[in-house]
Scaffold this active site. Structure first.
Site, PDB file in Angstrom:
ATOM      1  N   LYS A  75       0.848  -1.196   0.000  1.00 37.16           N
ATOM      2  CA  LYS A  75       0.000   0.000   0.000  1.00 37.16           C
ATOM      3  C   LYS A  75       0.878   1.237   0.000  1.00 37.16           C
ATOM      4  CE  LYS A  75      -1.894   2.581   3.218  1.00 37.16           C
ATOM      5  NZ  LYS A  75      -1.795   3.923   2.602  1.00 37.16           N
ATOM      6  N   GLU A 120      10.113   0.468  10.403  1.00 35.15           N
ATOM      7  CA  GLU A 120      11.156   1.496  10.268  1.00 35.15           C
ATOM      8  C   GLU A 120      10.477   2.804  10.596  1.00 35.15           C
ATOM      9  OE1 GLU A 120      13.008   4.308   9.422  1.00 35.15           O
ATOM     10  OE2 GLU A 120      13.111   3.853   7.279  1.00 35.15           O
ATOM     11  N   CYS A 173      13.598  10.129   7.558  1.00 26.06           N
ATOM     12  CA  CYS A 173      13.546   9.543   8.890  1.00 26.06           C
ATOM     13  C   CYS A 173      14.876   9.718   9.604  1.00 26.06           C
ATOM     14  CB  CYS A 173      13.169   8.074   8.790  1.00 26.06           C
ATOM     15  SG  CYS A 173      14.104   7.232   7.539  1.00 26.06           S
ATOM     16  N   GLU A 195      10.141  14.691  16.542  1.00 23.82           N
ATOM     17  CA  GLU A 195      10.462  14.637  15.103  1.00 23.82           C
ATOM     18  C   GLU A 195       9.604  15.677  14.373  1.00 23.82           C
ATOM     19  OE1 GLU A 195       9.319  11.065  12.828  1.00 23.82           O
ATOM     20  OE2 GLU A 195      11.308  11.181  11.927  1.00 23.82           O
TER      21      GLU A 195
HETATM   22  P1  NAP Z   1       1.936   7.658   8.798  1.00 28.01           P
HETATM   23  O1  NAP Z   1       0.514   7.939   9.131  1.00 28.01           O
HETATM   24  O2  NAP Z   1       2.734   6.837   9.717  1.00 28.01           O
HETATM   25  O3  NAP Z   1       1.938   7.052   7.315  1.00 28.01           O
HETATM   26  C1  NAP Z   1       2.762   6.046   6.826  1.00 28.01           C
HETATM   27  C2  NAP Z   1       1.935   4.957   6.139  1.00 28.01           C
HETATM   28  O4  NAP Z   1       1.126   4.280   7.105  1.00 28.01           O
HETATM   29  C3  NAP Z   1       0.960   5.490   5.098  1.00 28.01           C
HETATM   30  O5  NAP Z   1       0.885   4.559   4.029  1.00 28.01           O
HETATM   31  C4  NAP Z   1      -0.319   5.543   5.899  1.00 28.01           C
HETATM   32  O6  NAP Z   1      -1.506   5.573   5.124  1.00 28.01           O
HETATM   33  C5  NAP Z   1      -0.236   4.278   6.693  1.00 28.01           C
HETATM   34  N1  NAP Z   1      -1.131   4.242   7.849  1.00 28.01           N
HETATM   35  C6  NAP Z   1      -1.678   5.278   8.549  1.00 28.01           C
HETATM   36  N2  NAP Z   1      -2.481   4.816   9.535  1.00 28.01           N
HETATM   37  C7  NAP Z   1      -2.459   3.472   9.466  1.00 28.01           C
HETATM   38  C8  NAP Z   1      -3.077   2.427  10.209  1.00 28.01           C
HETATM   39  N3  NAP Z   1      -3.874   2.680  11.242  1.00 28.01           N
HETATM   40  N4  NAP Z   1      -2.818   1.152   9.862  1.00 28.01           N
HETATM   41  C9  NAP Z   1      -2.003   0.856   8.832  1.00 28.01           C
HETATM   42  N5  NAP Z   1      -1.391   1.801   8.087  1.00 28.01           N
HETATM   43  C10 NAP Z   1      -1.605   3.091   8.399  1.00 28.01           C
HETATM   44  O7  NAP Z   1       2.691   9.010   8.596  1.00 28.01           O
HETATM   45  P2  NAP Z   1       2.081  10.444   8.174  1.00 28.01           P
HETATM   46  O8  NAP Z   1       0.833  10.742   8.919  1.00 28.01           O
HETATM   47  O9  NAP Z   1       2.024  10.477   6.708  1.00 28.01           O
HETATM   48  O10 NAP Z   1       3.222  11.404   8.705  1.00 28.01           O
HETATM   49  C11 NAP Z   1       3.222  11.769  10.079  1.00 28.01           C
HETATM   50  C12 NAP Z   1       4.627  11.737  10.648  1.00 28.01           C
HETATM   51  O11 NAP Z   1       5.175  10.434  10.524  1.00 28.01           O
HETATM   52  C13 NAP Z   1       5.641  12.608   9.935  1.00 28.01           C
HETATM   53  O12 NAP Z   1       5.561  13.930  10.310  1.00 28.01           O
HETATM   54  C14 NAP Z   1       6.920  11.964  10.356  1.00 28.01           C
HETATM   55  O13 NAP Z   1       7.275  12.405  11.635  1.00 28.01           O
HETATM   56  C15 NAP Z   1       6.585  10.496  10.392  1.00 28.01           C
HETATM   57  N6  NAP Z   1       6.978   9.808   9.139  1.00 28.01           N
HETATM   58  C16 NAP Z   1       8.104   9.046   9.169  1.00 28.01           C
HETATM   59  C17 NAP Z   1       8.530   8.447   8.011  1.00 28.01           C
HETATM   60  C18 NAP Z   1       9.773   7.611   7.983  1.00 28.01           C
HETATM   61  O14 NAP Z   1      10.409   7.522   6.942  1.00 28.01           O
HETATM   62  N7  NAP Z   1      10.126   6.954   9.078  1.00 28.01           N
HETATM   63  C19 NAP Z   1       7.838   8.614   6.821  1.00 28.01           C
HETATM   64  C20 NAP Z   1       6.662   9.358   6.824  1.00 28.01           C
HETATM   65  C21 NAP Z   1       6.255   9.956   7.998  1.00 28.01           C
HETATM   66  P3  NAP Z   1      -2.046   6.963   4.533  1.00 28.01           P
HETATM   67  O15 NAP Z   1      -1.747   6.841   3.127  1.00 28.01           O
HETATM   68  O16 NAP Z   1      -3.509   7.033   4.771  1.00 28.01           O
HETATM   69  O17 NAP Z   1      -1.356   8.079   5.226  1.00 28.01           O
END
Ligand code: NAP
Ligand code: MG
Length: 497
Positions: A189, A265, A299, A396
């Protein structure tokens, strides 16, 4: 209903056919519920197109396709043929580099030349894992002469993979490379903010000749499609990159369903430590790249910068000049280094952190405001004299914002560096070998860079200590996360009484 292909255009490639369906069984299909969602260009805040949304029923269909492929043609294919297919996929991606990078720049907002670098890394990752496909070995174990014992590494089965928006294609390659090389099948996904490049990539999967169902790519939302994958009873493993908050939800879903294997990760708040004796010009360039590369949406971004007291003032003044040279603007302009943040949500989050830094009394050395009046652009921002307990030093931010503070001794640097809930990465800048090694060994982080930052290679593993994750990606270590170890005991002529 949205068509399964739409004609879009990029400044580099001109018009091209953008798939919008769910890629299941090597075909683009609409979602069962007929839902679609809009994809936004973060540079202009305008809608690029709409894509089909996967809901729980589509996840079931994709998982069934992956299961059928796993139990059938894919499991029977000789591993050397998996290598051939992965190499073919890499060749096709190379031939389509400009298209893949342009779509990435359009959808994610990263500079085209950076996106081209990501595509190069995608190709290198696929080739690296193609090399492993026929080198997955077990052992023989010498226990007693009347017995024969051996171990094998087998694929886990159907893998759910959930990726974020910061490196849409590269995260896809990091995930599928080791999974497919070791003989698993995949339902991946993409992030809702950036589904487009993976759908273009999906066309290459079919062209390369992968059997239907081996790699399925779906667009959709985390709480619906992502959650359905995480709790699915027929998914054997889930791999996730994203926030710590969602990482916890995924572990919980795995625990409450079939105890599928989990690798995570997650984020970081990585320290970048600069000693008095560092090559200051080089250190500033690496620190600048460490925090501002990919608009701070990494990250492993070096977001906490600790500078030894003798050079602190000089460092801050020179770093300000360096950060102000970073060109912010249109991702397709050849000189652009920093494009917009990926979404309005991220833009607002980051501006909230900037406000908190100001309210807490940290010094704004440069930036601290929106860039321009259209698109989610933020000025490269430096906060100095930041106290260890301020939010901007602890949490972060995931944007072009860093926090600088002073330290006195090697011991102070280690203590400050480790004063975080995270443990993804760190870097040390010094010309003194013993300082470099002493600090590198003492930092609780999965990756430590000496006199550099943000350099990643497919051959070298990457992942987090502490709350930054579970398991490792890249390198040989990733193979362990995609294989089950089986031990076979064969009785040659041992008798039971
Ligand atoms: P996120 O919500 O953790 O999104 C990452 C992935 O997880 C997306 O594909 C997301 O789907 C999915 N996801 C969200 N809720 C889920 C659930 N309940 N069950 C399964 N999958 C789920 O991150 P974000 O909201 O986009 O970003 C928020 C913060 O996360 C950022 O500000 C940053 O601090 C951190 N982040 C870290 C990384 C990294 O490389 N470690 C990357 C992105 C973000 P959707 O498509 O609906 O969002
Ligand atoms: Mg987008």
């Amino acid at each position: 209903m949205t068509n399964l292909f739409v004609e879009l255009s990029t400044p580099i490639t001109g018009p091209y056919q953008q798939p919008t369906g769910l890629f299941i069984n090597n075909e683009f299909v609409p979602g069962v519920d007929g839902k679609t969602f809009e994809v936004i260009n973060p540079s202009t805040e305008e809608v690029i197109t709409s894509v089909h949304e996967a809901t729980e029923k589509d996840v079931d269909i994709a998982v069934a396709a992956a299961r059928k492929a796993f139990e059938g043609p894919w499991r029977k294919l000789p591993p050397s043929q998996r290598a051939v297919l992965l190499n073919k996929l890499a060749d096709l991606a190379e031939a389509k580099s400009e298209l893949l990078a342009s779509v990435e720049a359009l959808d994610n907002g990263k500079a085209y030349k950076m996106a081209l670098g990501d595509v190069g890394a995608v190709i290198a990752t696929l080739r690296y894992y193609a090399g492993w496909a026929d080198k997955i070995e077990g052992r023989t174990i010498d226990v007693k002469s009347e017995m024969f014992h051996y171990s094998r590494r087998e694929p886990i089965g159907v893998c759910g993979q959930i990726i974020p928006w910061n490196f849409p294609l590269l995260m896809l390659a990091w995930k599928i490379g080791p999974a497919l090389a070791t003989g698993n099948t995949v339902v991946l996904k993409t992030a809702e903010q950036t589904p487009l490049s993976a759908l273009v990539f999906a066309t290459l999967v079919k062209e390369a000749g992968f059997p239907p169902g081996v790699l399925n790519i779906i667009s959709g939302f985390g709480p619906i499609a992502g959650a359905a994958l995480s709790r699915h009873m027929d998914v054997d493993k889930i791999a996730f990159t994203g926030s710590t908050f969602v990482g916890r939800a995924i572990m919980k879903a795995a625990a409450e369903s079939n105890l599928k294997k989990v690798t995570l990760e997650l984020g970081g708040k990585s320290p970048n430590i600069v000693f008095n004796d560092a090559d200051i010009e080089q250190a500033i360039s690496w620190v600048n790249f460490g925090i501002y590369f990919n608009h701070g949406q990494c990250c492993c971004a070096g977001s906490r910068i600790y500078v030894q007291e003798e050079i602190y003032d000089k460092f801050v003044a020179a770093f300000k000049r360096r950060a102000e040279q970073n060109k912010v603007g249109d991702p397709f302009h050849p000189e652009t280094f920093q494009g917009p943040q990926v979404s309005k949500v991220q833009y607002d989050r980051i501006m909230g952190y900037i406000e908190s830094g100001k309210a807490d009394g940290a010094t704004v050395v440069t930036g601290g405001e929106r860039h321009g009046d259209k698109g989610y652009f933020i000025q490269p921002t430096i906060f100095a004299d930041v106290k260890q307990d301020m939010k901007i030093m602890q949490e972060e931010i995931f944007g072009p914002v860093c926090a600088i503070a002073k330290f006195k001794t090697v011991e102070d640097a280690i203590k400050l560096g480790n004063d975080t809930f995270y443990g993804l990465a760190a870097s040390v800048h010094t010309k003194d070998l013993s300082t470099a090694l002493k600090v590198s060994n003492a930092l609780k982080a999965g990756t430590v860079w000496v006199n550099c930052h943000n350099l990643l290679f497919p051959q070298a593993s990457f992942g987090g200590f502490k709350a930054s994750g579970i398991g490792r990606e890249l390198g040989e270590a990733a193979l362990d996360n995609y294989t089950e170890l089986k031990t076979v005991h064969v009785n040659l002529d041992a008798r039971i009484e």
